[in-house]
Scaffold this motif. Structure first.
Motif, PDB file in Angstrom:
ATOM      1  N   ASN A  18      -8.045   5.419  12.256  1.00 31.36           N
ATOM      2  CA  ASN A  18      -8.344   4.089  11.727  1.00 31.36           C
ATOM      3  C   ASN A  18      -8.102   3.001  12.775  1.00 31.36           C
ATOM      4  O   ASN A  18      -8.859   2.011  12.849  1.00 31.36           O
ATOM      5  CB  ASN A  18      -7.488   3.822  10.493  1.00 31.36           C
ATOM      6  CG  ASN A  18      -7.708   4.842   9.393  1.00 31.36           C
ATOM      7  OD1 ASN A  18      -6.838   5.651   9.100  1.00 31.36           O
ATOM      8  ND2 ASN A  18      -8.885   4.818   8.777  1.00 31.36           N
ATOM      9  N   GLU A  49      -4.048  -7.461  14.579  1.00 32.43           N
ATOM     10  CA  GLU A  49      -5.009  -6.899  13.622  1.00 32.43           C
ATOM     11  C   GLU A  49      -4.625  -5.474  13.232  1.00 32.43           C
ATOM     12  O   GLU A  49      -4.737  -5.078  12.066  1.00 32.43           O
ATOM     13  CB  GLU A  49      -6.405  -6.930  14.244  1.00 32.43           C
ATOM     14  CG  GLU A  49      -7.519  -6.517  13.302  1.00 32.43           C
ATOM     15  CD  GLU A  49      -8.886  -6.619  13.948  1.00 32.43           C
ATOM     16  OE1 GLU A  49      -9.867  -6.133  13.329  1.00 32.43           O
ATOM     17  OE2 GLU A  49      -8.980  -7.160  15.069  1.00 32.43           O
ATOM     18  N   LYS A  52      -1.633  -5.457  10.720  1.00 29.90           N
ATOM     19  CA  LYS A  52      -2.053  -5.768   9.346  1.00 29.90           C
ATOM     20  C   LYS A  52      -2.675  -4.538   8.681  1.00 29.90           C
ATOM     21  O   LYS A  52      -2.445  -4.262   7.493  1.00 29.90           O
ATOM     22  CB  LYS A  52      -3.048  -6.918   9.351  1.00 29.90           C
ATOM     23  CG  LYS A  52      -2.439  -8.265   9.700  1.00 29.90           C
ATOM     24  CD  LYS A  52      -3.493  -9.360   9.638  1.00 29.90           C
ATOM     25  CE  LYS A  52      -2.866 -10.719   9.966  1.00 29.90           C
ATOM     26  NZ  LYS A  52      -3.888 -11.815   9.937  1.00 29.90           N
ATOM     27  N   LEU A  53      -3.478  -3.788   9.467  1.00 26.78           N
ATOM     28  CA  LEU A  53      -4.104  -2.589   8.906  1.00 26.78           C
ATOM     29  C   LEU A  53      -3.052  -1.526   8.599  1.00 26.78           C
ATOM     30  O   LEU A  53      -3.120  -0.853   7.555  1.00 26.78           O
ATOM     31  CB  LEU A  53      -5.148  -2.047   9.881  1.00 26.78           C
ATOM     32  CG  LEU A  53      -5.903  -0.783   9.432  1.00 26.78           C
ATOM     33  CD1 LEU A  53      -6.666  -1.048   8.136  1.00 26.78           C
ATOM     34  CD2 LEU A  53      -6.855  -0.305  10.524  1.00 26.78           C
ATOM     35  N   GLU A  55       0.094  -2.027   7.806  1.00 29.60           N
ATOM     36  CA  GLU A  55       0.840  -2.461   6.609  1.00 29.60           C
ATOM     37  C   GLU A  55       0.041  -2.208   5.337  1.00 29.60           C
ATOM     38  O   GLU A  55       0.611  -1.874   4.285  1.00 29.60           O
ATOM     39  CB  GLU A  55       1.180  -3.943   6.737  1.00 29.60           C
ATOM     40  CG  GLU A  55       2.001  -4.496   5.595  1.00 29.60           C
ATOM     41  CD  GLU A  55       2.302  -5.969   5.768  1.00 29.60           C
ATOM     42  OE1 GLU A  55       3.006  -6.533   4.902  1.00 29.60           O
ATOM     43  OE2 GLU A  55       1.842  -6.571   6.759  1.00 29.60           O
ATOM     44  N   ARG A  56      -1.275  -2.337   5.451  1.00 29.43           N
ATOM     45  CA  ARG A  56      -2.129  -2.114   4.279  1.00 29.43           C
ATOM     46  C   ARG A  56      -2.229  -0.621   3.923  1.00 29.43           C
ATOM     47  O   ARG A  56      -2.261  -0.263   2.729  1.00 29.43           O
ATOM     48  CB  ARG A  56      -3.524  -2.688   4.577  1.00 29.43           C
ATOM     49  CG  ARG A  56      -4.552  -2.541   3.481  1.00 29.43           C
ATOM     50  CD  ARG A  56      -4.237  -3.415   2.291  1.00 29.43           C
ATOM     51  NE  ARG A  56      -5.250  -3.296   1.265  1.00 29.43           N
ATOM     52  CZ  ARG A  56      -6.247  -4.170   1.097  1.00 29.43           C
ATOM     53  NH1 ARG A  56      -6.350  -5.218   1.910  1.00 29.43           N
ATOM     54  NH2 ARG A  56      -7.112  -4.008   0.129  1.00 29.43           N
ATOM     55  N   LEU A  57      -2.262   0.222   4.932  1.00 27.20           N
ATOM     56  CA  LEU A  57      -2.471   1.650   4.677  1.00 27.20           C
ATOM     57  C   LEU A  57      -1.174   2.419   4.450  1.00 27.20           C
ATOM     58  O   LEU A  57      -1.158   3.400   3.710  1.00 27.20           O
ATOM     59  CB  LEU A  57      -3.227   2.282   5.855  1.00 27.20           C
ATOM     60  CG  LEU A  57      -4.646   1.764   6.114  1.00 27.20           C
ATOM     61  CD1 LEU A  57      -5.243   2.464   7.321  1.00 27.20           C
ATOM     62  CD2 LEU A  57      -5.528   1.953   4.898  1.00 27.20           C
ATOM     63  N   ASP A  58      -0.103   2.002   5.104  1.00 29.68           N
ATOM     64  CA  ASP A  58       1.155   2.761   5.032  1.00 29.68           C
ATOM     65  C   ASP A  58       1.935   2.367   3.781  1.00 29.68           C
ATOM     66  O   ASP A  58       2.949   1.660   3.846  1.00 29.68           O
ATOM     67  CB  ASP A  58       1.979   2.506   6.304  1.00 29.68           C
ATOM     68  CG  ASP A  58       3.188   3.429   6.392  1.00 29.68           C
ATOM     69  OD1 ASP A  58       3.123   4.532   5.810  1.00 29.68           O
ATOM     70  OD2 ASP A  58       4.182   3.045   7.028  1.00 29.68           O
ATOM     71  N   LYS A  59       1.457   2.858   2.639  1.00 30.54           N
ATOM     72  CA  LYS A  59       2.102   2.562   1.360  1.00 30.54           C
ATOM     73  C   LYS A  59       2.537   3.868   0.687  1.00 30.54           C
ATOM     74  O   LYS A  59       1.940   4.924   0.913  1.00 30.54           O
ATOM     75  CB  LYS A  59       1.140   1.810   0.432  1.00 30.54           C
ATOM     76  CG  LYS A  59       0.844   0.390   0.893  1.00 30.54           C
ATOM     77  CD  LYS A  59      -0.029  -0.335  -0.133  1.00 30.54           C
ATOM     78  CE  LYS A  59      -0.268  -1.775   0.287  1.00 30.54           C
ATOM     79  NZ  LYS A  59      -1.099  -2.513  -0.700  1.00 30.54           N
TER      80      LYS A  59
END
Length: 308
Positions: A18, A49, A52-53, A55-59
């Motif tokens: 990604n 950038e 941010k990606l 943080e969005r995916l690593d949940k």
């Protein structure tokens, strides 16, 4: 500039693809598998950038508790009806030999001094049930005896095999529960004879997918394999298989039911004395019947519960 990012819930190797799609031409993305760490090198804007990606995916993905009940309901009924004929006759002669002549049944002979003779005709099968009615006819001087037993049996059995496997898995990860045995088989080739094993197990595979609106989509694969030792061949027993595979969408905590896997067996056997068993009306006294009916149904109940 270079930035090191610790990945908490996702694999760093899976997230690398990604990040490489948005890096610049001069940028690079490396991973350290031992620490599950990303090492990104790029311009300040591109790194921001990427962060941010990440943080969005690593949940954290929710965990799902899979509770299941695999139920096999069986009903078996057996009926047997037959007649045993037996007896003996003893006569003393005036000669030196034979001094006594006796006739008795050929099966389990009782002998001339037994209270009853052997069984000459037995159409009640090998597993003799309780006698329904018996009759004995004797000569007045005790030299001849005829006995007959009408044997009847009816046996009805209901069986229920219940398995209640329970397992917890991550969202979008397959869970497998398996219980059973491995059956040996003999195979022959140019290298000789060797023994291989095949599984005869009860197994359940479930892959849950939790949706944002609190529903759970389940990919289900259930099977029950059993070795048929009653029909074993030289290579080994055949494997009887029952299998169901489907996808269902249920609410959190609700139960999905899979059913309709039926197996029916209907068998009738007749034993009779040649010739005598074919006589109209009286033929039933010289023949016996056995009827076996067996039915099975496999039911599967699956309840997913999302764990916070």
């Amino acid at each position: 500039m270079t930035h090191v990012v610790d990945v908490n819930y996702e694999l760093a190797s899976a997230m690398k693809g990604n990040l490489e799609s948005i890096k610049s031409e001069r940028g690079s993305v490396d991973i350290n598998e031992r620490t599950n760490t990303l090492i990104v090198k790029d311009t300040r804007e591109k790194i921001a950038e990427m962060l941010k990606l990440i943080e969005r995916l690593d949940k954290r993905e929710p965990q799902v508790l899979i509770e299941s009940r695999i139920v096999e309901v069986s009903h078996q009924a057996t009926r047997e009806l037959g007649v045993q004929w037996g007896g003996f006759s003893s006569q003393t002669t005036g000669g030196i030999f034979p001094h006594t002549i006796g006739v008795t049944g050929g099966i389990n002979p009782g002998g001339p001094n037994s209270p009853q003779g052997g069984t000459a005709v037995n159409t009640a099968g090998t597993n003799v049930p309780m006698a329904g009615i018996g009759i004995t006819l004797g000569h007045i001087n005790g030299t001849a005896l005829l006995d007959a037993k009408l044997l009847a049996m009816e046996d009805a059995g209901d069986g229920r095999i219940v398995s209640m496997p329970k397992i917890t898995t991550m969202n979008n990860k397959k869970a497998l529960i398996e219980s059973g045995r491995e059956v040996p088989y003999s195979t022959t080739s140019a290298d000789g004879t060797k023994t291989e094993f095949k599984k005869a197990v009860l197994s359940l595979e479930v892959t849950p997918h939790v949706t944002p609106n609190d529903l759970v989509r389940l990919e289900i694969s259930a099977k029950k394999d059993a070795a048929d030792f009653a029909n074993t061949t030289t290579a080994g027993p055949p494997i009887l298989t029952k299998r169901a595979q489907t996808e269902v969408l249920v609410a959190n905590g609700d139960t999905a039911v899979l059913g309709g896997l039926f197996s029916n067996t209907d068998q009738d056997n007749t034993r009779k004395v040649p010739g005598l068993g074919d006589i109209p009306l009286l033929g039933w006294m010289f023949k016996g019947t056995t009827g076996i009916k067996n039915s099975e149904e496999l039911l599967i109940f699956i309840t997913p519960k999302v764990l916070e």
